[in-house]
Design a protein around this motif. Structure first.
Motif, PDB file in Angstrom:
ATOM      1  N   GLU A 111     -10.839  -4.096   2.610  1.00 28.91           N
ATOM      2  CA  GLU A 111     -11.009  -5.419   2.015  1.00 28.91           C
ATOM      3  C   GLU A 111     -12.329  -6.051   2.464  1.00 28.91           C
ATOM      4  O   GLU A 111     -13.046  -6.660   1.666  1.00 28.91           O
ATOM      5  N   TYR A 250      -3.298 -11.346  -0.359  1.00 29.30           N
ATOM      6  CA  TYR A 250      -3.231 -11.143  -1.804  1.00 29.30           C
ATOM      7  C   TYR A 250      -2.356 -12.162  -2.502  1.00 29.30           C
ATOM      8  O   TYR A 250      -2.034 -11.978  -3.668  1.00 29.30           O
ATOM      9  N   ASN A 252       0.688 -12.494  -2.204  1.00 32.56           N
ATOM     10  CA  ASN A 252       1.725 -11.611  -2.711  1.00 32.56           C
ATOM     11  C   ASN A 252       3.040 -11.912  -1.987  1.00 32.56           C
ATOM     12  O   ASN A 252       3.192 -11.650  -0.803  1.00 32.56           O
TER      13      ASN A 252
ATOM     14  N   GLY B  54      -0.138  -3.646  -0.805  1.00 33.32           N
ATOM     15  CA  GLY B  54      -1.524  -4.005  -0.502  1.00 33.32           C
ATOM     16  C   GLY B  54      -2.444  -2.817  -0.664  1.00 33.32           C
ATOM     17  O   GLY B  54      -3.552  -2.935  -1.200  1.00 33.32           O
ATOM     18  N   ILE B  57      -3.105  -2.283  -4.306  1.00 30.17           N
ATOM     19  CA  ILE B  57      -4.031  -3.286  -4.850  1.00 30.17           C
ATOM     20  C   ILE B  57      -5.471  -2.941  -4.451  1.00 30.17           C
ATOM     21  O   ILE B  57      -6.406  -3.002  -5.256  1.00 30.17           O
TER      22      ILE B  57
END
Lengths: 478, 102
Positions: A111, A250, A252, B54, B57
Motif C-alpha cells: 500500500e 480500505y 472495509n 485486503g 484489493i
C-alpha cells in the motif's frame, strides 16, 4: 451492478463470523458454527474479487494471479490440515496465525509502495482530500505493518519452540529492558513517520518492518515452551487487530468486524488461559517461570517405589474406581488408543473409569480432549478438574500417564515453587497412585515433583505406549 | 491533534463498529467450556484470515508492471488463503472428532 451488493455481502459475512464464534463455544453446535463462518468468508472473498470497485480497470493478469494464489493456498492449506497429527495441532495454529500476520504486513508494504507511485505520477490529484484522512490512512498502514510483523515473527518462534527445535528459553541479559526499549523505538519511529512532515519513503517502511520482526522474535524467545499456548492466543488476537487496521485502511467493514472480533475474543481467551494456570499475563510475558524455579524451590527427597506391570495390572483389575490422568507424554508416545483399550477392558471387568482433564493438559487448553476424542474416548468419560477433584478421595487407583506439573502438590504447599497457586488435580488423595513416566526427569516447568516420593505412589517407568501395551496384555490375561 | 480529531470524525461509523465488535467478541465467547478452547482458538485464527480481503484489493489495484507490488501481492493472497482454508479445515477436523461420539 449496484455497488451496495458488496456491502450487503460484507454485512452477511460479519453476521456469520459472530454466529460462528458464538456456536463454537457450544459443543453441540461448534462444527456447524465453524462451517457458517467458513461460508461467510468464502462469500466475502468472491464478492471482493468480482464486485469490488477498483481505481482503474483490473488487468486480466492480476486476476489470473489472484486465482492462482487462491488455488495454491487452498491446496497447501487443505493438505496440511488433513495430514497434521492431532498432537501437532498447536504448532499448526501457530503457523497459520503467522501467515495471517505476514499477509497483513505485506498489504501495508504494498500500500505504501502504491501511494508513493501515485504521488510521483500525479502529486496533487491523488492526495486524499483532507489531512485527517491522510494521517489516518498512514496510521492504519503503520499499525497493520507493525502488529502483523510482530505476529508473524513471534508465531514462527512459537512454532519452533513447540516443535522442539528451540526448546530452551533464550534470555539475553536484561531482556525485559531491551524489549521495552525496542518497543519504544518502534513507537517513536512510527510516530515520526506519521507526524514528522517529511516525504514518505520505502526506506522508512522497510526499517520499521525489520524492527517489528526483531521485536516479535525477542518477545517470544525468552518465554518458556509451557507458556506457548498463551503466547499463541495473544498473537492470534494481534493478527486480528492487524486485520482490523486493514479494515480502516480500505473502509472495509467485514475486515474490521472480523479482525476486532478475533482481537477481543482472543484477548479474553488469553486471560482465561492465564487464569487456568493461575498466573497473571504480565508474568507470562515478563517471564518469572522456570527462571529461578528449580534453584529456588525446595529440595525433594525420599524413596521412589517402582511397581511391576503385573502388580499394576492386578491392582487396577481389583479396584472399583480408577481415574486416568493423561498428560502430553501420553500424546507424544501416541498412546491414546492403547489407553482407550485399557479403559474398555477395565469397564468390562466392572471397574468405574474416568479421565481427569486438567485445563492445560496437553499443549493448549482443551487439547487433551481433542486427542482423546480422536481415539474414540466417550465425551462423558472426560471429567474437568473442578468436578473430578472431590472424587479422588474415594478412588482406588489413579493412573498418571505422562503428566507431571498438573499433579504436583508443590502448587498447594510450596510457596517458593514457581507453580505455587496453580490449580492442580488432587491425585494424592487417592488410595494408590501409579505414575507412568519415561524417567525421573522434571516436567515442562523444570521442577521436581514430590508426588513421586509419596508413600502411596508407585512408579511405572517406560515409554507410555509400550508400558500401557504391556499393562493391557497383563490385564487381558487376568 | 487536529489531524487526529479529523480522522476520528471522518471515521465515526467505523469506530462505532469497532467498539461494538469488541463487546460482541467478549460476550460471544464468555462462557466457552475449556474443552472447546483449542477449536475456538483455531476457529478464531481462521476468521482473522479475513485480512485476505485486503490482499485481494491490493492485488486488484496493483499495476501489472510494478513487479514489487505484484510479487508481494501474490504472496500475501497465498498466505491469507493458507490462513483461511487451513484454519477452517483444521478446526472442522477437530470438531468432527467431538461430534461422532455423541
Amino acid at each position: 451492478m449496484n455497488p451496495y451488493w458488496l456491502d450487503i455481502i460484507y454485512l452477511f459475512s460479519s453476521v456469520t463470523f459472530i454466529l460462528g464464534l458464538k456456536m463454537l463455544s457450544n459443543p453441540e453446535k461448534a462444527r456447524k458454527g465453524n462451517l457458517y463462518a467458513a461460508f461467510g468468508m468464502t462469500v466475502a472473498i468472491f464478492g471482493t474479487i468480482f464486485l469490488h470497485e477498483t481505481e482503474h480497470e483490473v488487468q486480466p493478469v492480476n486476476y489470473i494471479l489472484i486465482f492462482a494464489a487462491l488455488a495454491l493456498g487452498t491446496v497447501v492449506g487443505l493438505v496440511t490440515a488433513k495430514k497434521v497429527q492431532m498432537t501437532r495441532m498447536p504448532e499448526l495454529v501457530s503457523i497459520f496465525n503467522g501467515m495471517g500476520g505476514a499477509c497483513a504486513a505485506l498489504i501495508s508494504i504494498i500500500e505504501v509502495n502504491h501511494m508513493i507511485e501515485q504521488m510521483d505520477n500525479d502529486p496533487i490529484a491523488q492526495l486524499p482530500e483532507t489531512a485527517g484522512a491522510m494521517t489516518g490512512t498512514i496510521l492504519a498502514i503503520l499499525a497493520g505493518l507493525v502488529i502483523g510483523s510482530v505476529s508473524f515473527s513471534g508465531s514462527i518462534i512459537a512454532f519452533l519452540k513447540l516443535k522442539g527445535t528451540l526448546n530452551k528459553p533464550i534470555r539475553l541479559p536484561k531482556y525485559n529492558i531491551l524489549n521495552t526499549a525496542i518497543m519504544i523505538i518502534i513507537f517513536a519511529f512510527a510516530a515520526w513517520i506519521l507526524l514528522g512532515g517529511q516525504e514518505l519513503s520505502m526506506v522508512y517502511i522497510y526499517a520499521l518492518f525489520a524492527m517489528a520482526l526483531i521485536y516479535g522474535v525477542m518477545f517470544v524467545l525468552p518465554i518458556g515452551g509451557a507458556d506457548m499456548p498463551v503466547v499463541i492466543s495473544l498473537l492470534n488476537s494481534f493478527t486480528g487487530l492487524a486485520a482490523a487496521f486493514g479494515g480502516f485502511l480500505y473502509d472495509n467493514q467485514v475486515m474490521l468486524t472480523g479482525g476486532i472480533l478475533v482481537g477481543s475474543a482472543g484477548t479474553l481467551l488469553t486471560i482465561v488461559m492465564c487464569k487456568a494456570m493461575n498466573r497473571p499475563l504480565s508474568n507470562v510475558i515478563f517471564g518469572a517461570f522456570g527462571e529461578s524455579g528449580s534453584a529456588a524451590s525446595r529440595e525433594v527427597s525420599g524413596n521412589i517405589k517402582e511397581i511391576s506391570v503385573s502388580d499394576a495390572a492386578v491392582l487396577m483389575n481389583y479396584s472399583s474406581k480408577v481415574i486416568i490422568v493423561p498428560g502430553y507424554g501420553l500424546a507424544v508416545a501416541q498412546a491414546q488408543h492403547v489407553i482407550h483399550e485399557l479403559e474398555n477392558i477395565m469397564v468390562d471387568r466392572g471397574v468405574e473409569v474416568k479421565y481427569a482433564i486438567h485445563p492445560v493438559a496437553g499443549r493448549m487448553p482443551g487439547h487433551m480432549n481433542v486427542l482423546l476424542a480422536e481415539s474414540n474416548v466417550a465425551y462423558e468419560k472426560l471429567a474437568e478438574m473442578e468436578e473430578v477433584n472431590p472424587e479422588f478421595a474415594n478412588t482406588d487407583v489413579v493412573l498418571v500417564v505422562g503428566a507431571n506439573d498438573v499433579v504436583n502438590p508443590a502448587a498447594h504447599n510450596d510457596p517458593s515453587s514457581p507453580i505455587f497457586g496453580m490449580p492442580i488435580l488432587d491425585v494424592e488423595n487417592a488410595k494408590h497412585i501409579i505414575v507412568n513416566k519415561r524417567s525421573m526427569s522434571a516436567g515442562y516447568a523444570g521442577i521436581e515433583n514430590e508426588l513421586f516420593y509419596n508413600p502411596k505412589t508407585s512408579m511405572l517407568f517406560g515409554d507410555a505406549k509400550s508400558a500401557l501395551t504391556k499393562l493391557l496384555e497383563e490385564l487381558k490375561a487376568l | 491533534m487536529n489531524q487526529i480529531l479529523d480522522f476520528l470524525g471522518e471515521n465515526m461509523e467505523m469506530i462505532y463498529i469497532l467498539i461494538l465488535s469488541i463487546f460482541v467478541g467478549v460476550e460471544v465467547i464468555g462462557h466457552v467450556p475449556s474443552v472447546l478452547h483449542t477449536p475456538l482458538m483455531s476457529g478464531a485464527n481462521a476468521i482473522h484470515g479475513v485480512v485476505i480481503i485486503g490482499a485481494i484489493i491490493v492485488m486488484q489495484n496493483a499495476e501489472p508492471d510494478n513487479v514489487t507490488a505484484i510479487t508481494l501481492g501474490f504472496v500475501s493472497v497465498f498466505l491469507g488463503t493458507l490462513n483461511v482454508v487451513g484454519g477452517f479445515a483444521v478446526t472442522d477436523r477437530m470438531l468432527e472428532m467431538f461430534k461422532k461420539k455423541k
